[in-house]
Design a protein around this motif. Structure first.
Motif, mmCIF file in Angstrom:
data_model
loop_
_atom_site.group_PDB
_atom_site.id
_atom_site.type_symbol
_atom_site.label_atom_id
_atom_site.label_comp_id
_atom_site.label_asym_id
_atom_site.label_seq_id
_atom_site.Cartn_x
_atom_site.Cartn_y
_atom_site.Cartn_z
ATOM 1 N N HIS A 130 71.463 -84.089 -3.058
ATOM 2 C CA HIS A 130 71.202 -83.311 -1.845
ATOM 3 C C HIS A 130 71.823 -83.991 -0.635
ATOM 4 O O HIS A 130 72.279 -83.335 0.293
ATOM 5 N N HIS B 262 68.886 -73.261 1.676
ATOM 6 C CA HIS B 262 68.249 -72.444 0.630
ATOM 7 C C HIS B 262 67.253 -73.323 -0.153
ATOM 8 O O HIS B 262 67.460 -73.670 -1.315
ATOM 9 N N ASP C 269 76.028 -72.681 2.762
ATOM 10 C CA ASP C 269 74.741 -72.879 2.090
ATOM 11 C C ASP C 269 74.736 -74.316 1.596
ATOM 12 O O ASP C 269 75.509 -74.670 0.708
ATOM 13 N N ASN D 73 64.365 -79.461 -3.045
ATOM 14 C CA ASN D 73 63.277 -78.707 -3.668
ATOM 15 C C ASN D 73 61.924 -79.222 -3.210
ATOM 16 O O ASN D 73 61.698 -80.435 -3.147
ATOM 17 N N GLN E 212 76.253 -77.554 -11.355
ATOM 18 C CA GLN E 212 75.880 -76.133 -11.332
ATOM 19 C C GLN E 212 77.094 -75.205 -11.402
ATOM 20 O O GLN E 212 77.001 -74.025 -11.071
ATOM 21 N N TYR F 221 79.042 -72.425 -1.061
ATOM 22 C CA TYR F 221 77.868 -73.062 -1.662
ATOM 23 C C TYR F 221 78.204 -74.520 -1.918
ATOM 24 O O TYR F 221 78.993 -74.820 -2.813
ATOM 25 N N TYR G 248 66.090 -68.581 -10.717
ATOM 26 C CA TYR G 248 67.012 -69.114 -9.704
ATOM 27 C C TYR G 248 68.170 -68.130 -9.508
ATOM 28 O O TYR G 248 68.571 -67.826 -8.389
ATOM 29 N N PHE H 49 77.332 -70.870 -10.836
ATOM 30 C CA PHE H 49 78.082 -70.146 -9.810
ATOM 31 C C PHE H 49 79.180 -69.264 -10.407
ATOM 32 O O PHE H 49 79.460 -68.189 -9.894
ATOM 33 N N ASP I 106 69.385 -66.002 -6.215
ATOM 34 C CA ASP I 106 70.703 -66.133 -5.600
ATOM 35 C C ASP I 106 71.354 -64.764 -5.401
ATOM 36 O O ASP I 106 72.024 -64.537 -4.395
ATOM 37 N N ALA J 190 69.586 -77.817 0.670
ATOM 38 C CA ALA J 190 68.730 -77.139 -0.307
ATOM 39 C C ALA J 190 67.939 -78.038 -1.252
ATOM 40 O O ALA J 190 68.047 -77.922 -2.470
ATOM 41 N N VAL K 169 77.185 -77.355 -3.535
ATOM 42 C CA VAL K 169 76.240 -77.717 -4.598
ATOM 43 C C VAL K 169 77.000 -78.517 -5.666
ATOM 44 O O VAL K 169 78.171 -78.256 -5.923
HETATM 45 N N1 ARG Z 1 67.694 -76.184 -4.768
HETATM 46 C C1 ARG Z 1 68.863 -76.272 -5.601
HETATM 47 C C2 ARG Z 1 68.892 -77.631 -6.286
HETATM 48 O O1 ARG Z 1 68.342 -78.572 -5.803
HETATM 49 C C3 ARG Z 1 70.150 -76.068 -4.840
HETATM 50 C C4 ARG Z 1 70.332 -74.707 -4.229
HETATM 51 C C5 ARG Z 1 71.741 -74.439 -3.824
HETATM 52 N N2 ARG Z 1 71.923 -73.177 -3.183
HETATM 53 C C6 ARG Z 1 71.935 -71.992 -3.815
HETATM 54 N N3 ARG Z 1 72.066 -70.897 -3.101
HETATM 55 N N4 ARG Z 1 71.797 -71.912 -5.110
HETATM 56 O O2 ARG Z 1 69.539 -77.772 -7.310
#
Ligand code: ARG
Length: 579
Positions: A142, A168, A128, A133, A345, A339, A317, A349, A321, A131, A341
């Motif tokens: 990103h 995602h 994943d 926005n 975050q 993931y 969010y 998680f 998930d 992602a 990311v």
């Molecule tokens: N869209 C989210 C962001 O920009 C990241 C998503 C990551 N993937 C997930 N499954 N939460 O912070």
């Protein structure tokens, strides 16, 4: 893979030692290939750890261990030139040249497949990543996710895993109410068509400014969100338009970077599952109502409450998930989900994975947050423009390509304009990717253009140039790869051997990069390989060597180019034939 074989051999022999000394447990030992080949090509600390456990002299234990290894039926003496123990108890294995040369033939035979394996056969892994926005610019965070995620995807695929990428996209949530309100009141469709994300950001900013003056706006936006969630026709239409326009911009960047996804299931895709998820949490009694909101209590894990439904009824969010996991478990049945990311975050998680445990969903599946650090400018501060905004990705990529164009122009002015342009793109984008992937994921990375585009340094252009240089030698020699027709025993000097050894390590390096989720292990390896080739080429004649030796050396450097190309490919970086 030789490393695995050695691990097995040493492990089996270590067990015998364990018996001999009646040890309760078999201590963990390591097998590592060496970096400088000074004392041997592989080393193990097995005798040291066994000696410690048995309270015996490791040198003595080591002697026993070596005897046992040599007696094992899987031990092939022709692989090793010598096995010896040095103080204070390390055992070193030196490979025979014959074995190394056999591996060279293997590379010539396997070509672009060399390094691949089927160790992941039967296992499914979801990556994943990326992602971004909707209605917001894709930012450097990103970009890191995209680059690291794509590389992990390539690596796992190369190892025979069934690998699935899922983007995602953030295309759902309360911010859309605000955007829809803003669009209805101040939006200009034409402007958005021309410059979708920039215009949408403007609308979003305007909304927040106006909302400061007029508190009612928040309420209006909530209504728009609600209408969207109830699938009101007009709002759905605006939402779709915003999503499509944003995706067009993201796709432009993906195209430049050479990124493709198996699935692009945005957050909105899971909307109709959210209520059911919350109900399941309530039914299993892992969630409860608290002041009209619904929360999962994670005290047991020493984690804060996980909010899955707000008191105004909105889902989050987190809920999405959870739904995405449920969907993936059902449709894809993965063994693992990664993931990719940012660090920021981490808490989300932790909470998500803890909730899965409570839900009892995670029995046979491994979940991993592949964290990474920030991107900083050369001054050590967050990358931003003079006005303090974050730098748009497109201009970043443009800058890399522009600098690469200049470098290519200097290096090879004779190339046609079209070729220069093509190479500049490959080099500029390679530089950005390599800058990311050659550093430890967890540290903050710095954009230092000089370093990134330094043809002599630890950079993509250096590796690409080394590859192209080998290809140019091969062109001059009118070389055709021939696994059959050469006398490989001629390769035996130190510099040749150092390349042969480095080439042998490639498969185990990929395996390690996968295990540690760290493509920088591959980057570091490639940098060493290029270094070994360049050292060799400074000292040893290739084109001017006598006939048979010339062919043997051409085969050797062809193999080096093959591995450079395969390795760069795993990092998502192209290796042009000419630069
Ligand atoms: N869209 C989210 C962001 O920009 C990241 C998503 C990551 N993937 C997930 N499954 N939460 O912070």
């Amino acid at each position: 893979m030789l490393k695995n074989k050695l691990e097995n051999l040493i492990g089996k022999s270590a067990k015998k030692i364990q018996k001999k000394y009646k040890l309760k447990k078999l201590p963990k030992f390591t097998v590592e290939h060496s970096r400088d080949f000074q004392f041997g090509d592989y080393a193990t600390n097995a005798a040291m750890v066994l000696g410690k456990e048995a309270k015996k002299n490791p040198m003595e234990v080591g002697d026993f261990l070596i005897q046992k290894i040599k007696k094992d039926k899987n031990f092939h003496s022709e692989i090793f030139e010598k096995i010896e123990i040095i103080k204070p108890g390390f055992i070193n294995f030196t490979l025979s040249t014959k074995f190394l040369q056999k591996n060279l033939l293997e590379i010539l035979k396997q070509g672009e497949k060399f390094g691949s394996s089927n160790s992941g056969k039967g296992k499914t892994i979801i990556v994943d990543y990326s992602a971004p926005n909707i209605a917001k610019p894709m930012h450097v965070g990103h970009l890191r996710s995209t680059i690291i995620g794509q590389s992990l995807y390539n690596i796992y695929k190369f190892l025979g895993y069934k690998t699935i990428s899922d983007n995602h996209i953030g295309d759902w949530g309360t911010q859309f109410g605000k955007l829809i309100y803003a669009y209805k009141n101040w939006g200009d469709k034409k402007k958005i068509n021309q410059n979708p994300i920039e215009e949408m950001t403007k609308l979003y900013v305007k909304f927040h400014k106006e909302a400061e003056e007029n508190k009612e706006l928040e309420e209006f936006a909530r209504k728009e969100t609600k209408k969207l969630q109830d699938k009101n026709k007009e709002n759905m239409k605006i939402w779709k338009f915003l999503v499509e326009e944003s995706l067009k911009e993201f796709d432009k960047i993906y195209k430049i970077l050479g990124i493709k996804f198996d699935y692009v299931l945005g957050e909105s895709f899971y909307d109709n599952m959210l209520e059911q998820i919350v109900n399941e949490c309530l039914k299993k009694k892992i969630a409860r109502k608290s002041e009209d909101a619904i929360i999962i209590n994670l005290d047991k894990y020493n984690l804060p409450l996980f909010l899955i439904k707000k008191k105004d009824g909105a889902y989050l969010y987190a809920t999405t998930d959870l739904a995405a996991i449920k969907y993936r478990l059902k449709k894809i049945k993965p063994d693992k989900i990664l993931y990719v990311v940012s660090n920021e975050q981490a808490l989300h998680f932790q909470q998500l994975f803890a909730s899965l445990e409570l839900l009892d969903w995670s029995k046979n599946i491994e979940m991993k947050h592949i964290k990474f650090g920030m991107v900083l400018g050369k001054n050590g501060k967050k990358l931003s423009t003079r006005k303090g905004e974050t730098v748009p990705l497109e201009s970043l990529i443009e800058k890399a390509v522009k600098l690469a164009r200049k470098a290519v122009e200097e290096k090879n002015p004779k190339l046609s304009k079209a070729e220069k342009e093509k190479i500049a793109k490959i080099v500029g984008i390679g530089a950005i990717k390599y800058n990311d992937l050659s550093q430890n994921r967890l540290t903050d990375i710095v954009f230092d253009w000089n370093k990134m585009l330094n043809f002599q340094g630890d950079s993509a252009p250096y590796l690409q140039y080394t590859h192209a240089r080998i290809k140019s030698i091969l062109r001059k020699a009118k070389y055709k790869s021939s696994a059959k027709s050469f006398n490989q025993t001629l390769l035996k000097n130190e510099l040749e051997l150092s390349i042969l050894k480095q080439l042998l390590f490639f498969p185990e390096i990929i395996e390690r990069a996968a295990q540690e989720y760290n493509p920088n292990i591959i980057a570091d390896y490639l940098y060493q390989l290029a270094g070994r080739f360049n050292l060799f080429y400074q000292k040893i004649p290739v084109l001017k060597a006598e006939k048979e030796l010339r062919l043997a050396r051409l085969n050797l450097i062809f193999a080096a180019a093959t591995v450079l190309k395969n390795g760069l490919g795993l990092l998502g970086i192209k290796a042009p034939e000419e630069m």
